[in-house]
Design a protein around this motif. Structure first.
Motif, mmCIF file in Angstrom:
data_model
loop_
_atom_site.group_PDB
_atom_site.id
_atom_site.type_symbol
_atom_site.label_atom_id
_atom_site.label_comp_id
_atom_site.label_asym_id
_atom_site.label_seq_id
_atom_site.Cartn_x
_atom_site.Cartn_y
_atom_site.Cartn_z
ATOM 1 N N ARG A 83 0.828 -1.200 0.000
ATOM 2 C CA ARG A 83 0.000 0.000 0.000
ATOM 3 C C ARG A 83 0.862 1.249 0.000
ATOM 4 N N SER A 84 0.464 2.228 -0.799
ATOM 5 C CA SER A 84 1.191 3.503 -0.867
ATOM 6 C C SER A 84 0.190 4.648 -0.823
ATOM 7 N N CYS A 85 0.444 5.626 0.048
ATOM 8 C CA CYS A 85 -0.464 6.761 0.200
ATOM 9 C C CYS A 85 -0.232 7.772 -0.926
ATOM 10 N N TYR A 86 -1.284 8.100 -1.678
ATOM 11 C CA TYR A 86 -1.157 9.107 -2.731
ATOM 12 C C TYR A 86 -1.895 10.396 -2.392
ATOM 13 N N GLN A 87 -2.629 10.400 -1.260
ATOM 14 C CA GLN A 87 -3.301 11.607 -0.802
ATOM 15 C C GLN A 87 -3.409 11.538 0.711
ATOM 16 N N GLU A 88 -3.044 12.630 1.401
ATOM 17 C CA GLU A 88 -2.991 12.594 2.862
ATOM 18 C C GLU A 88 -4.295 12.990 3.532
ATOM 19 N N LYS A 89 -4.988 13.990 3.023
ATOM 20 C CA LYS A 89 -6.205 14.497 3.675
ATOM 21 C C LYS A 89 -7.341 14.582 2.658
ATOM 22 N N PRO A 90 -8.289 13.623 2.737
ATOM 23 C CA PRO A 90 -8.271 12.408 3.571
ATOM 24 C C PRO A 90 -7.290 11.395 2.988
ATOM 25 N N ALA A 91 -6.872 10.457 3.820
ATOM 26 C CA ALA A 91 -5.886 9.473 3.383
ATOM 27 C C ALA A 91 -6.479 8.560 2.304
#
Length: 316
Positions: free
Chosen positions: A233-241
């Motif tokens: 898994r890789s986060c491409y947007q923080e807010k919202p995650a």
């Protein structure tokens, strides 16, 4: 990656999807793998896999109707024997791919607890997959897929609901250790999520659109595949995650399993074997994919009937 508009059709019209309708659930997978292991009697599967009599009876009947198992009476007795049919024996390359993947990824420390003995050289062996044309080692990254001559006429079925059974084939008493793959991938949806990942699908909404899968079902399968290292898994947007789900080496190595299943289905489940829905090409030589599975020891081709599975003695 193919155009996004074609991914859904490529997945659902593929011969792999057809094969999953036949052998894609957990118990059916275990019955077929057990048949390659040497099980022939009802009690063999019942004891080793600890499934209920009704479930086992159902799967054996379905596999007979699908032409994968033949049912025989033993002599003049009332004893029934189940044997792999010609089409069932042709799943041999798939069974070897399952064993190979389990050996490399589920038993990394001590090796697979079930050895393959090749009768021609009498040595334990590791199956080696190569191109039947150029003899080059066959790898996922060297195989490309494209629409075949039967693609336009093939239907795109709506996926049936599929409940993931909660079973285990761990190493407890009475359980053999060939088939642990079902603890990770024992239903159609898990296979299809991985298939979409092979085509480059990464985001939750894209998986849902391409597979027409319910959000709760998708969440369950993604979590399970993450837990088992089949996706990262890789986060491409923080807010919202928001997260992307990425193929791992474990997933790429697994590709040989659906590839072997697809090639089997091209032969046995396609109306015209000369008009497959999906054409698979070996990029190294440019030929349609044809597979040889060879013995690591003697380099001769491994064939059903010329290998035995042998349980390794437990280590102290």
């Amino acid at each position: 990656m193919p155009d996004q508009s074609t991914i859904k059709e490529l997945i659902l019209k593929s011969s792999v999807r057809k094969a999953l309708d036949v052998v894609g659930d957990r118990w059916t997978l275990l019955v077929v793998l057990g048949a390659f292991y040497g099980f022939t009697r009802f009690e063999d599967w019942l004891h080793h896999n600890k499934m209920s009599s009704s479930v086992l009876s159902n799967r054996l009947t379905r596999l007979q109707k699908s032409g994968i198992l033949d049912k025989h009476q033993v002599g003049n007795s009332r004893v029934t024997s189940y044997q792999l049919s010609v089409s069932g024996q042709d799943l041999f390359h798939w069974a070897m791919a399952v064993w190979n993947w389990e050996h490399h990824w589920l038993y990394q420390d001590g090796g697979h607890p079930v050895s393959i003995i090749h009768s021609r050289c009498n040595d334990p062996t590791l199956p080696r997959f190569s191109c039947g044309h150029c003899n080059y080692p066959l790898k996922w990254g060297d195989v490309s897929t494209a629409k075949g001559p039967g693609f336009s006429g093939a239907s795109t079925p709506k996926q049936r609901a599929s409940r993931r059974s909660i079973i285990s084939t761990g190493s407890g008493a009475g359980v053999h250790n060939f088939g642990r793959i079902v603890d990770i991938l024992g239903d159609n949806w898990s296979y299809l999520v991985i298939s979409a990942a092979y085509y480059g699908v990464r985001r939750f909404d894209d998986f849902q659109r391409e597979l027409d899968i319910a959000p709760n079902t998708l969440s369950d399968r993604l979590k399970r595949l993450l837990d088992h290292g089949m996706l990262a898994r890789s986060c491409y947007q923080e807010k919202p995650a928001r997260w992307e789900y990425i193929r791992t080496e474990k997933t790429l190595d697994f590709a040989m399993v659906p590839l072997m299943l697809g090639l089997w289905a091209d032969k046995w489940l396609t109306a015209d074997a000369n008009k497959p829905t999906i054409v698979r090409t070996h990029n190294i030589c440019g030929n349609r994919v044809k597979v040889h599975v060879r013995c690591e020891s003697c380099n001769q081709e491994l064939r059903h009937g010329e290998i035995q599975f042998q349980e390794k003695p437990p280590q102290d």
